[in-house]
Design a protein around this motif. Structure first.
Motif, mmCIF file in Angstrom:
data_model
loop_
_atom_site.group_PDB
_atom_site.id
_atom_site.type_symbol
_atom_site.label_atom_id
_atom_site.label_comp_id
_atom_site.label_asym_id
_atom_site.label_seq_id
_atom_site.Cartn_x
_atom_site.Cartn_y
_atom_site.Cartn_z
ATOM 1 N N PRO A 1 -2.354 7.214 -2.196
ATOM 2 C CA PRO A 1 -2.177 7.719 -0.828
ATOM 3 C C PRO A 1 -2.746 6.752 0.217
ATOM 4 O O PRO A 1 -2.117 6.528 1.254
ATOM 5 C CB PRO A 1 -2.954 9.041 -0.841
ATOM 6 N N LEU A 2 -3.884 6.147 -0.050
ATOM 7 C CA LEU A 2 -4.465 5.224 0.943
ATOM 8 C C LEU A 2 -3.542 4.024 1.182
ATOM 9 O O LEU A 2 -3.287 3.635 2.328
ATOM 10 C CB LEU A 2 -5.861 4.755 0.479
ATOM 11 N N ALA A 3 -3.030 3.447 0.091
ATOM 12 C CA ALA A 3 -2.112 2.295 0.236
ATOM 13 C C ALA A 3 -0.852 2.736 0.985
ATOM 14 O O ALA A 3 -0.370 2.032 1.872
ATOM 15 C CB ALA A 3 -1.768 1.725 -1.138
ATOM 16 N N MET A 4 -0.335 3.926 0.652
ATOM 17 C CA MET A 4 0.882 4.413 1.331
ATOM 18 C C MET A 4 0.657 4.609 2.824
ATOM 19 O O MET A 4 1.501 4.267 3.647
ATOM 20 C CB MET A 4 1.312 5.755 0.731
ATOM 21 N N LEU A 5 -0.493 5.176 3.157
ATOM 22 C CA LEU A 5 -0.757 5.443 4.578
ATOM 23 C C LEU A 5 -0.902 4.139 5.355
ATOM 24 O O LEU A 5 -0.393 4.015 6.464
ATOM 25 C CB LEU A 5 -1.997 6.331 4.715
ATOM 26 N N LEU A 6 -1.567 3.150 4.758
ATOM 27 C CA LEU A 6 -1.701 1.873 5.468
ATOM 28 C C LEU A 6 -0.374 1.110 5.531
ATOM 29 O O LEU A 6 -0.170 0.260 6.383
ATOM 30 C CB LEU A 6 -2.797 1.016 4.821
ATOM 31 N N TYR A 7 0.521 1.446 4.610
ATOM 32 C CA TYR A 7 1.860 0.842 4.594
ATOM 33 C C TYR A 7 2.669 1.241 5.841
ATOM 34 O O TYR A 7 3.552 0.516 6.275
ATOM 35 C CB TYR A 7 2.570 1.339 3.332
ATOM 36 N N LEU A 8 2.313 2.398 6.402
ATOM 37 C CA LEU A 8 3.083 2.918 7.548
ATOM 38 C C LEU A 8 2.645 2.283 8.871
ATOM 39 O O LEU A 8 2.738 2.905 9.908
ATOM 40 C CB LEU A 8 2.875 4.432 7.646
ATOM 41 N N ASN A 9 2.173 1.053 8.821
ATOM 42 C CA ASN A 9 1.562 0.480 10.034
ATOM 43 C C ASN A 9 2.592 -0.231 10.921
ATOM 44 O O ASN A 9 3.731 -0.495 10.510
ATOM 45 C CB ASN A 9 0.430 -0.475 9.626
ATOM 46 N N ASP A 10 2.159 -0.589 12.098
ATOM 47 C CA ASP A 10 3.053 -1.209 13.101
ATOM 48 C C ASP A 10 3.652 -2.541 12.646
ATOM 49 O O ASP A 10 4.683 -2.979 13.179
ATOM 50 C CB ASP A 10 2.264 -1.420 14.397
ATOM 51 N N MET A 11 3.035 -3.166 11.634
ATOM 52 C CA MET A 11 3.547 -4.486 11.227
ATOM 53 C C MET A 11 4.985 -4.403 10.718
ATOM 54 O O MET A 11 5.687 -5.407 10.650
ATOM 55 C CB MET A 11 2.625 -5.096 10.167
ATOM 56 N N MET A 12 5.432 -3.181 10.369
ATOM 57 C CA MET A 12 6.823 -3.028 9.924
ATOM 58 C C MET A 12 7.821 -3.343 11.047
ATOM 59 O O MET A 12 9.003 -3.516 10.792
ATOM 60 C CB MET A 12 7.080 -1.622 9.384
ATOM 61 N N HIS A 13 7.324 -3.389 12.280
ATOM 62 C CA HIS A 13 8.226 -3.655 13.408
ATOM 63 C C HIS A 13 8.204 -5.116 13.842
ATOM 64 O O HIS A 13 8.891 -5.479 14.786
ATOM 65 C CB HIS A 13 7.801 -2.813 14.624
ATOM 66 N N ARG A 14 7.385 -5.935 13.219
ATOM 67 C CA ARG A 14 7.102 -7.268 13.778
ATOM 68 C C ARG A 14 7.703 -8.396 12.950
ATOM 69 O O ARG A 14 7.991 -8.239 11.775
ATOM 70 C CB ARG A 14 5.579 -7.463 13.893
#
Ligand code: DSN
Length: 438
Positions: free
Chosen positions: A42-55
């Motif tokens: 869960p911790l890795a998944m939650l950090l995966y949802l970060n803004d860097m996916m847009h950059r």
């Protein structure tokens, strides 16, 4: 609000329902035995949802073609350092977005069209990207197969060494996707180096076993490069990496990654890869040991129940995989589909004796226990899984009837293990932080 939105927009409702239903189906109601998958914590998944996916971040850390990346740069360096610590090298590049992309870059760095590659053959588990039908062929490199010993279920070392000396390839590939015993890196690397060839070992399936210390690290045995994905026995986000022994090889392949094969490297996976690396640093040894114990236990339990598991004479397996020959039970397609109906998810697989035309209905089933181990299952549960499989495949019981028992069994394993634990409240807090970082 959401209910109203969904009721007013049937397309949105369909998208929503498919996503939620799939998640419940695969994370709660099935026994997943696909050997190339896993689940993140869960911790890795939650950090995966970060803004860097847009950059965007073309290029290497601190030498980018875009601005706004100061934290991405630091994170990429840190994630590479964590993975390098686990693999015993300073030279790790996380920019390949998949194992195949890593292979493409490594092949391209050391060959040009018309060159030859001596490869571990498909019978020894080579991935399609190592072949004329995949990346190797797309690069115009000629595939020459190493001989395979069916008794050892491995490369025939003496014949392979002779072949490398005769062919004098530019690269030699090892590793692959149907992988139960380690390929002989050391003698192959000696032969390859004697003719000036580079050894590229694809460890996608066994990366977690390597960092857990239960599978040999090819870099320590003479391979020049390892290529990998980051989501199989290493339970991170979908992505890839390559690592080298030498700085010059690291630079050569890095120059190919961008601009040839990757523009942007899907930056949101960096944090999740780093967290998974840290989890493996702490829990990887215990996890990897249990994976191999579970694979051996499942193999034995299936064999005792009348299924043909390959390589009993060598202890069945040293990896996370168990290979079944189901030619007597109606072949791979029928068996895989019957198991799917019972909510046991596996894939059909070519075995060394299958002919090319058997590809749509091969004689094998490939099983991997890395995900069920991550859900906390141990040897006792392998017995239960073997019993479910037997009921469908050997006894011909109705898959629908077995499915009820599978769903009930699966309810006992709801939390990912061998990872950093956080509370439900902290999960919600982190989710809010990712969505609304106010
Ligand atoms: N297709 C993957 C596997 O299942 O092994 C590798 O890319």
């Amino acid at each position: 609000m959401l209910d109203e939105l969904l009721s007013k927009n049937p397309d949105l409702k369909q998208v929503f329902d498919l996503t939620v239903t799939h998640t419940k189906y695969r994370k709660r109601e099935t026994i997943n035995l696909i050997a190339s998958e896993n689940v993140m914590s869960p911790l890795a998944m939650l950090l995966y949802l970060n803004d860097m996916m847009h950059r965007y971040a073309e290029g290497k850390p601190f030498k980018r073609f875009y601005q706004g990346l100061k934290y991405v740069d630091e994170l990429e360096v840190k994630a590479s350092e964590i993975m390098g610590g686990l693999l015993g090298t300073k030279f790790v590049d996380l920019r390949p977005i998949s194992g195949t992309t890593a292979n493409a870059a490594a092949f391209r760095a050391f060959t040009k069209p018309g060159d030859k590659a001596v490869v571990a053959p498909v019978q020894a588990g080579a991935h399609v990207s190592h072949t004329r039908f995949g990346t190797l062929g797309a690069l115009g490199v000629e595939q020459v197969d190493m001989p395979f010993s069916i008794e050892e279920w491995n490369i025939d070392v003496d014949k392979a060494v002779k072949l490398i000396e005769e062919v004098k390839p530019r690269i030699v590939t090892l590793g692959g996707s149907l992988y139960i015993f380690p390929h002989p890196t050391k003698p192959i690397a000696e032969a390859a180096h004697s003719v000036g060839a580079k050894v590229i070992h694809d460890v996608a399936h066994v990366l977690g076993l390597i960092v857990g210390g239960v599978w040999p690290n090819p870099l320590a045995e003479g391979a020049d490069v390892i290529t990998s994905s980051t989501h199989k026995t290493f339970p991170g986000p979908q992505g890839g990496l390559f690592a080298t022994r030498l700085e010059e090889d690291y630079k050569e392949i890095g120059k190919v990654i961008f601009p040839m094969f990757v523009s942007n490297h899907h930056l949101h996976r960096l944090a999740a890869t780093a967290v998974t690396g840290l989890e493996m640093r702490e829990f990887g040894r215990e996890y990897a040991r249990q994976v191999v114990k579970n694979a051996k236990a499942l193999a034995q339990a299936l064999s005792s129940r009348g299924l043909k598991v390959v390589m009993e004479e060598k202890g069945f397996t040293e990896s996370h995989q168990v290979i079944l020959d189901v030619s007597k039970q109606g072949r791979g397609t029928k068996v895989a589909m019957a198991l799917e109906e019972a909510h046991i998810i596996v894939n059909k697989n070519m075995l060394p004796w299958d002919r090319p035309e058997d590809v749509k209905d091969p004689s094998g089933i490939r099983i991997g226990v890395q995900e069920v181990t991550r859900w906390g299952m141990k040897e006792g549960e392998m017995e239960e899984i073997a019993e479910f499989i037997k009921q469908v495949v050997v006894d011909g019981r109705s898959p629908a009837e077995v499915r009820k028992k599978v769903i009930e069994f699966r309810r006992n394993f709801l939390e990912v293990q061998y990872c950093f634990k956080i509370s439900r409240e902290e999960e919600v807090k982190l989710l809010k932080l990712m969505l609304h970082p106010d």
